[in-house]
Scaffold this active site. Structure first.
Site, short mmCIF file in Angstrom:
data_model
loop_
_atom_site.label_atom_id
_atom_site.label_comp_id
_atom_site.label_asym_id
_atom_site.label_seq_id
_atom_site.Cartn_x
_atom_site.Cartn_y
_atom_site.Cartn_z
N HIS A 50 9.06 11.49 9.43
CA HIS A 50 10.09 10.80 10.21
C HIS A 50 11.42 11.52 10.03
O HIS A 50 11.55 12.42 9.17
CB HIS A 50 10.22 9.34 9.77
CG HIS A 50 10.42 9.13 8.31
ND1 HIS A 50 11.58 9.47 7.66
CD2 HIS A 50 9.59 8.64 7.35
CE1 HIS A 50 11.45 9.19 6.39
NE2 HIS A 50 10.25 8.69 6.16
P1 TYD Z 1 8.85 4.90 3.92
O1 TYD Z 1 10.27 5.31 3.93
O2 TYD Z 1 8.18 4.73 5.25
O3 TYD Z 1 7.98 5.90 3.04
P2 TYD Z 1 7.73 7.46 3.19
O4 TYD Z 1 8.79 8.02 4.08
O5 TYD Z 1 7.78 8.02 1.80
O6 TYD Z 1 6.38 7.64 3.75
O7 TYD Z 1 8.74 3.56 3.07
C1 TYD Z 1 7.50 2.92 2.81
C2 TYD Z 1 7.74 1.43 2.78
O8 TYD Z 1 8.61 1.10 1.70
C3 TYD Z 1 8.39 0.92 4.03
O9 TYD Z 1 7.46 0.14 4.74
C4 TYD Z 1 9.55 0.07 3.60
C5 TYD Z 1 9.63 0.21 2.12
N1 TYD Z 1 10.94 0.71 1.65
C6 TYD Z 1 11.92 -0.19 1.29
O10 TYD Z 1 11.74 -1.42 1.40
N2 TYD Z 1 13.11 0.27 0.80
C7 TYD Z 1 13.35 1.59 0.69
O11 TYD Z 1 14.46 2.00 0.23
C8 TYD Z 1 12.33 2.53 1.10
C9 TYD Z 1 12.58 4.01 1.01
C10 TYD Z 1 11.16 2.04 1.57
#
Ligand code: TYD
Length: 143
Positions: free
Chosen positions: A54
């Site tokens: 993303h």
């Molecule tokens: P995400 O940023 O999609 O993970 P990655 O980019 O590493 O694949 O985050 C995964 C899940 O964690 C997302 O559904 C929401 C939660 N999350 C939070 O609640 N707070 C945060 O600061 C982050 C980074 C994620």
């Protein structure tokens, strides 16, 4: 901050090495080009898994390999793909907003620390690469 850097860059963090071990740190206003709103960390990543996939409209990050190693893959709107192999606790990779960002190739027991410029906001994510390209080409990030 008005002048947000637009290019990713490795930031050499302070390190104090002595016979008792090593210590590094990040201090707001000294080592990173944004104010810190949030810190999170990624761990227990199974072999072969990828994270990210993303871009953020506003959020900027500094990524540090606190333990083990992983690759940060950043792609811009021209399709230029840059890979940083992160494996030192005293290097931070600054990731500007509006870069397509993936983390992969995690070693066993790796620990990725992420320091972020904004609170978590799911609306800040662009999860579709085609949409990311459109936003970049039109010079907008929705913010
Ligand atoms: P995400 O940023 O999609 O993970 P990655 O980019 O590493 O694949 O985050 C995964 C899940 O964690 C997302 O559904 C929401 C939660 N999350 C939070 O609640 N707070 C945060 O600061 C982050 C980074 C994620």
């Amino acid at each position: 901050m008005d002048n947000i850097p637009t290019e990713p860059a490795i930031i050499d963090l302070p390190k104090f090495l002595d016979r008792r071990g090593s210590l590094s740190f990040i201090e707001q206003g000294l080592h990173i080009p944004f104010d810190i709103a949030r810190t999170y960390w990624v761990y227990d990543v199974p072999g072969g898994e990828k994270r990210g996939g993303h871009a953020y409209r506003q959020n900027q990050e500094l990524i540090v390999a606190l333990s083990g190693s992983f690759d940060v893959v950043l792609t811009n709107a021209k399709g230029e793909r840059r890979v940083w192999h992160m494996n030192r606790s005293y290097y931070g990779l600054y990731v500007p907003n509006m870069w397509w960002r993936e983390l992969e190739n995690f070693s066993t027991n790796s620990l990725a620390l992420v320091v972020a410029s904004t609170p978590y906001n799911s609306d800040d994510y662009i999860r579709d690469y085609a949409q990311y390209l459109t936003c970049r080409k039109e010079g907008r990030n929705g913010g």
